[in-house]
Design a protein around this motif. Sequence first.
Motif, PDB file in Angstrom:
ATOM      1  N   GLU A  67      -4.558  19.903  -3.876  1.00  0.00           N
ATOM      2  CA  GLU A  67      -5.215  18.392  -3.254  1.00  0.00           C
ATOM      3  C   GLU A  67      -3.984  17.357  -3.920  1.00  0.00           C
ATOM      4  O   GLU A  67      -3.226  16.254  -4.031  1.00  0.00           O
ATOM      5  N   MET A  68      -3.995  17.725  -5.136  1.00  0.00           N
ATOM      6  CA  MET A  68      -3.372  17.381  -6.214  1.00  0.00           C
ATOM      7  C   MET A  68      -1.561  16.862  -6.051  1.00  0.00           C
ATOM      8  O   MET A  68      -0.773  15.607  -5.549  1.00  0.00           O
ATOM      9  N   LEU A  69      -1.278  18.117  -5.787  1.00  0.00           N
ATOM     10  CA  LEU A  69       0.141  18.303  -4.956  1.00  0.00           C
ATOM     11  C   LEU A  69       0.458  17.558  -3.334  1.00  0.00           C
ATOM     12  O   LEU A  69       1.684  16.474  -3.730  1.00  0.00           O
ATOM     13  N   ASP A  70      -0.230  18.091  -3.214  1.00  0.00           N
ATOM     14  CA  ASP A  70      -0.543  16.611  -1.981  1.00  0.00           C
ATOM     15  C   ASP A  70       0.364  14.869  -2.260  1.00  0.00           C
ATOM     16  O   ASP A  70       0.569  14.448  -0.966  1.00  0.00           O
ATOM     17  N   GLY A  71      -1.104  14.598  -3.087  1.00  0.00           N
ATOM     18  CA  GLY A  71      -0.821  13.341  -3.549  1.00  0.00           C
ATOM     19  C   GLY A  71       0.598  12.765  -3.831  1.00  0.00           C
ATOM     20  O   GLY A  71       1.195  11.848  -3.415  1.00  0.00           O
ATOM     21  N   PHE A  72       0.924  13.673  -4.925  1.00  0.00           N
ATOM     22  CA  PHE A  72       2.594  13.632  -5.538  1.00  0.00           C
ATOM     23  C   PHE A  72       3.305  13.297  -4.121  1.00  0.00           C
ATOM     24  O   PHE A  72       4.269  12.622  -3.403  1.00  0.00           O
ATOM     25  N   ARG A  73       3.280  14.408  -3.033  1.00  0.00           N
ATOM     26  CA  ARG A  73       4.479  14.076  -2.354  1.00  0.00           C
ATOM     27  C   ARG A  73       4.400  13.248  -1.246  1.00  0.00           C
ATOM     28  O   ARG A  73       5.623  12.617  -0.948  1.00  0.00           O
ATOM     29  N   ILE A  74       2.598  12.418  -0.975  1.00  0.00           N
ATOM     30  CA  ILE A  74       2.538  11.157  -0.615  1.00  0.00           C
ATOM     31  C   ILE A  74       3.684  10.113  -1.062  1.00  0.00           C
ATOM     32  O   ILE A  74       4.280   9.406  -0.926  1.00  0.00           O
ATOM     33  N   VAL A  75       3.361   9.734  -2.410  1.00  0.00           N
ATOM     34  CA  VAL A  75       4.630   8.575  -3.143  1.00  0.00           C
ATOM     35  C   VAL A  75       6.050   9.538  -3.021  1.00  0.00           C
ATOM     36  O   VAL A  75       7.134   8.736  -2.671  1.00  0.00           O
ATOM     37  N   ARG A 118       1.011  -1.061  -0.175  1.00  0.00           N
ATOM     38  CA  ARG A 118       0.157  -0.064  -0.249  1.00  0.00           C
ATOM     39  C   ARG A 118       1.026   1.576   0.290  1.00  0.00           C
ATOM     40  O   ARG A 118       1.967   1.026   0.667  1.00  0.00           O
ATOM     41  N   VAL A 119       0.557   2.074  -1.019  1.00  0.00           N
ATOM     42  CA  VAL A 119       0.971   3.904  -0.475  1.00  0.00           C
ATOM     43  C   VAL A 119      -0.390   4.500  -0.604  1.00  0.00           C
ATOM     44  O   VAL A 119      -1.063   4.578  -1.057  1.00  0.00           O
ATOM     45  N   GLY A 120      -0.680   5.195   0.109  1.00  0.00           N
ATOM     46  CA  GLY A 120      -1.418   6.481   0.173  1.00  0.00           C
ATOM     47  C   GLY A 120      -2.067   5.704   0.378  1.00  0.00           C
ATOM     48  O   GLY A 120      -3.110   4.888   0.655  1.00  0.00           O
ATOM     49  N   ASP A 121      -3.146   6.098  -1.224  1.00  0.00           N
ATOM     50  CA  ASP A 121      -4.671   5.386  -0.980  1.00  0.00           C
ATOM     51  C   ASP A 121      -4.416   4.289  -1.980  1.00  0.00           C
ATOM     52  O   ASP A 121      -5.796   3.703  -2.794  1.00  0.00           O
ATOM     53  N   LEU A 122      -3.706   4.053  -3.102  1.00  0.00           N
ATOM     54  CA  LEU A 122      -2.966   2.813  -3.456  1.00  0.00           C
ATOM     55  C   LEU A 122      -3.132   1.556  -3.101  1.00  0.00           C
ATOM     56  O   LEU A 122      -2.338   1.475  -2.397  1.00  0.00           O
ATOM     57  N   LYS A 161      -6.589   9.618 -21.165  1.00  0.00           N
ATOM     58  CA  LYS A 161      -5.393  10.804 -21.553  1.00  0.00           C
ATOM     59  C   LYS A 161      -3.860   9.862 -21.017  1.00  0.00           C
ATOM     60  O   LYS A 161      -2.743  10.700 -21.147  1.00  0.00           O
ATOM     61  N   PHE A 162      -4.298   8.852 -20.654  1.00  0.00           N
ATOM     62  CA  PHE A 162      -3.425   8.617 -19.321  1.00  0.00           C
ATOM     63  C   PHE A 162      -2.374   7.997 -19.546  1.00  0.00           C
ATOM     64  O   PHE A 162      -1.161   8.767 -19.560  1.00  0.00           O
ATOM     65  N   THR A 163      -2.852   7.070 -20.379  1.00  0.00           N
ATOM     66  CA  THR A 163      -1.148   6.409 -21.155  1.00  0.00           C
ATOM     67  C   THR A 163      -0.672   7.118 -22.153  1.00  0.00           C
ATOM     68  O   THR A 163       0.743   6.816 -22.064  1.00  0.00           O
ATOM     69  N   ALA A 164      -0.902   8.247 -22.919  1.00  0.00           N
ATOM     70  CA  ALA A 164      -0.413   8.813 -23.619  1.00  0.00           C
ATOM     71  C   ALA A 164       0.893  10.017 -22.993  1.00  0.00           C
ATOM     72  O   ALA A 164       1.166  10.021 -23.446  1.00  0.00           O
ATOM     73  N   LEU A 219      -0.745   8.610  -8.476  1.00  0.00           N
ATOM     74  CA  LEU A 219      -0.942   7.929  -9.540  1.00  0.00           C
ATOM     75  C   LEU A 219       0.860   8.073 -10.368  1.00  0.00           C
ATOM     76  O   LEU A 219       1.669   7.492 -10.942  1.00  0.00           O
ATOM     77  N   ILE A 220       0.372   9.532 -10.498  1.00  0.00           N
ATOM     78  CA  ILE A 220       1.548  10.392 -11.281  1.00  0.00           C
ATOM     79  C   ILE A 220       3.623  10.065 -11.233  1.00  0.00           C
ATOM     80  O   ILE A 220       4.082   9.822 -11.442  1.00  0.00           O
ATOM     81  N   ALA A 221       3.179  10.576  -9.776  1.00  0.00           N
ATOM     82  CA  ALA A 221       4.287  10.509  -9.073  1.00  0.00           C
ATOM     83  C   ALA A 221       5.592   9.517  -8.834  1.00  0.00           C
ATOM     84  O   ALA A 221       6.099   8.876  -8.745  1.00  0.00           O
ATOM     85  N   LEU A 222       3.936   7.797  -8.533  1.00  0.00           N
ATOM     86  CA  LEU A 222       4.182   6.574  -8.363  1.00  0.00           C
ATOM     87  C   LEU A 222       5.517   6.302  -9.905  1.00  0.00           C
ATOM     88  O   LEU A 222       6.008   5.841  -9.463  1.00  0.00           O
ATOM     89  N   TYR A 223       4.279   6.799 -11.172  1.00  0.00           N
ATOM     90  CA  TYR A 223       5.189   6.218 -12.215  1.00  0.00           C
ATOM     91  C   TYR A 223       6.290   6.891 -12.660  1.00  0.00           C
ATOM     92  O   TYR A 223       7.285   6.637 -13.272  1.00  0.00           O
ATOM     93  N   GLU A 224       6.403   8.421 -12.277  1.00  0.00           N
ATOM     94  CA  GLU A 224       7.902   9.230 -11.967  1.00  0.00           C
ATOM     95  C   GLU A 224       9.225   8.272 -11.956  1.00  0.00           C
ATOM     96  O   GLU A 224       9.774   8.131 -12.198  1.00  0.00           O
ATOM     97  N   HIS A 225       8.840   7.750 -10.215  1.00  0.00           N
ATOM     98  CA  HIS A 225       9.359   7.120  -9.193  1.00  0.00           C
ATOM     99  C   HIS A 225      10.496   5.486 -10.479  1.00  0.00           C
ATOM    100  O   HIS A 225      10.851   5.203 -10.010  1.00  0.00           O
ATOM    101  N   LYS A 226       8.526   5.193 -10.847  1.00  0.00           N
ATOM    102  CA  LYS A 226       9.025   3.673 -11.140  1.00  0.00           C
ATOM    103  C   LYS A 226      10.346   3.915 -12.450  1.00  0.00           C
ATOM    104  O   LYS A 226      10.961   3.382 -12.822  1.00  0.00           O
ATOM    105  N   VAL A 227       9.743   5.046 -13.396  1.00  0.00           N
ATOM    106  CA  VAL A 227      10.911   5.723 -14.250  1.00  0.00           C
ATOM    107  C   VAL A 227      12.170   5.452 -13.813  1.00  0.00           C
ATOM    108  O   VAL A 227      12.869   5.660 -14.573  1.00  0.00           O
TER     109      VAL A 227
END
Length: 549
Positions: free
Chosen positions: A295-303, A47-51, A347-350, A484-492
Motif C-alpha cells: 500500500e505504501m508503494l502504491d502511495g509512492f506511485r500515485i505521486v 491536490r495530489v492523491g490524498d494530499l 523522525k520525518f524531518t531527520a 509524502l516521501i515521493a513528493l519530497y523526493e521529486h521536490k528535491v
Amino acid sequence: MNADGRTRLNQTPEWTALAKHREELADTHLRDLFAADPARGTGYTLRVGDLYIDYSKHLVTDETLRLLRELAAATDVFGLRDAMFCGEKINVTENRAVLHTALRAPRDAVIEVDGENVVPAVHAVLDRMSDFADRVRSGEWTGHTGKRIKNVINIGIGGSDLGPAMAYEVLRSFTDRALTVRFVSNVDGADLHEATRDLDPAETLFIIASKTFTTIETITNATSARQWLLAALGDEAAVAKHFVALSTNAEKVAEFGIDTANMFEFWDWVGGRYSYDSAIGLSLMIAIGPDRFREMLDGFRIVDDHFRTAPAEANVPLLLGLLGIWYGNFHDAQSHAVLPYSHYLSKFTAYLQQLDMESNGKSVARDGRPVEWQTGPVVWGTPGTNGQHAYYQLIHQGTKLIPADFIGFAEPVAELSEELKAQHDLLMANFFAQTQALAFGKTAEEVRAEGVPEELVAHKTFQGNRPTTTILARELTPSVLGQLIALYEHKVFVQGAVWNIDSFDQWGVELGKVLAKRVEPALTEGADVPGLDASTKALVAAYRELRGR
Ligand code: F6P
C-alpha cells in the motif's frame, strides 16, 4: 556559458526576470495579496492523491509562479525528469541511472537499464521479502534454538537506517505490537548496547542493511552483534538463522559470513537515501506486513505518476521545488523548516535532512564549474507543537526568513482511545493558528488597540509575511506516507535540476570517512600519522591522556 553550451543559470533571462520581479514585490505583504484576491485561500491550492496542498500563504502572485515555471522550462526540468524515469544515466559523476521510481513500478512496467528490464527483478525481490516477512511474523522462521523471533534489529546508517527507522515510527500503529523492532546506526557502542541489553539473543534477528556492505560503522556494529549472538548461542551455524543482509554487494555479504541465500538484493541505480522502498525496507515490512508495505508503494506511485504527467501549473513537486528556489535564490533564505503536527512523524524531518541535504548540498554544477547561486537549504524541524514552545519564537519574530512546511491530518490514528482522539482538535487548532500568525502577524495598531503600553508595542508586534505550505491529509496511512516521501523526493529533484547539480552523488561524505580511517591508529596505538595538522595532533594527544594511554 556552461561547458555544456547552456547559459549559466544566473545569466538566463528567466533568472534576471525573477530578480527584477522580487524587487517589485519587496513591499508587498501577504495581507495585501489576500485582500486583493478573496479567492486566494481556495485558488492557491492543489491536490495530489490524498494530499491537499495549500500554497496561498506564500509570497507569490500569478506572475511569480509564471516566471518560476519559465525558469523550470528554461532549465529543462521536465526533460531531466523524463530521462530519470526512463533509466538514463543522469547521475553523471557516478555514471548511474537513478531509478528509485522503478522500485514502485507495477509488475507489467518495462524500465530498461543498459537494455535490461529491471522491473521483474524488483518484483522478484519484493516477493522474496514478502515471503520472508510472513515467515517471521507467523513464527515459521525461528531462531537457531527453535525459539520464535520476537526482536528485529536493523543495523545500517544513513539511507540504510533513516528511511526504515522513520517509516517504522510513522506507521507504528500499523505494526505487529508483539514484535520489538529497533534500529542501530551509531558506531558508538552505546547504540548497540541499548538496543540489545534487554533482549534474548535466541529470539533476535539482525538485519544488516548496507548498499555497499563496506560502511565501517555498519560492519563494526554487525561484527559486534554477531559476537553478542555467538557468546550466547555458541554455534557459528546460528548466524544463518539470525542474520540477513540487504545489499547490492553479494561478495562482501558472503565475506562477512552471511549466506547469500539470506540476502535481499537491490541495485546501484537506487541511491542510499532513496532506498527505503527497496529491500532496505525489510525491517519495516516485517513490522507492518507485506500488504501494508505494498500500500505504501502504491502511495509512492500515485505521486510518481502525478509528477510524470501533471502539467506544470498543477504539478505539486514542481511547485514546491520552485517555491524553495524563490526563497533560497531570490530572498536569500538559508533554511527550510518541516513541521509535522503528528507525533508519529517525529523522525520525518531527520529523514528529509539526508534526502535533501545529501542530494542538494553541492557547490559544483554538472559541468564541473562552481555554482554562482545558492543550492540546497538547511532542512530542520521537529513535531510542531513541541517546536512552538522552543524555536518558533525565532520563526515568528527573528531576523531570518524561514519558509516552512506544515503537515497535518484531519483524523487521529484509529488506535487511540476516544479520550485521546478528543485531543486532536486542539492539536490541529495549533496547526492552523500557527500558519495564520506567521502569514498575517499582528500590526502595531492591533497591539495598541489591546491597550498595550507604548513601550511594549514594538515587542508585541508580529510582522507576519512568513511563508508556509500546508499539507493536509485525512489520515496517516501507509499510502499517505508513500505519497509524502515521493513528493519530497521529486521536490528535491526539481531543485537539483534547476540548479544544474548532480543530486545523486555524495562525494562530500567521503573525505571524513578516509580521514577517520587514517586517524584511528593514532588513537589506539599512538601511531605517528603523517599529515596530521597541529590542532588534530594536540586533540589526539589530549584524548589519549584522558583515556590513560
Ligand atoms: O553517508 C554516506 C552514505 O554513503 C549514504 O549516502 C548512505 O546512505 C550511507 O552512507 C550508508 O551507506 P551503505 O548503505 O552503503 O552502508
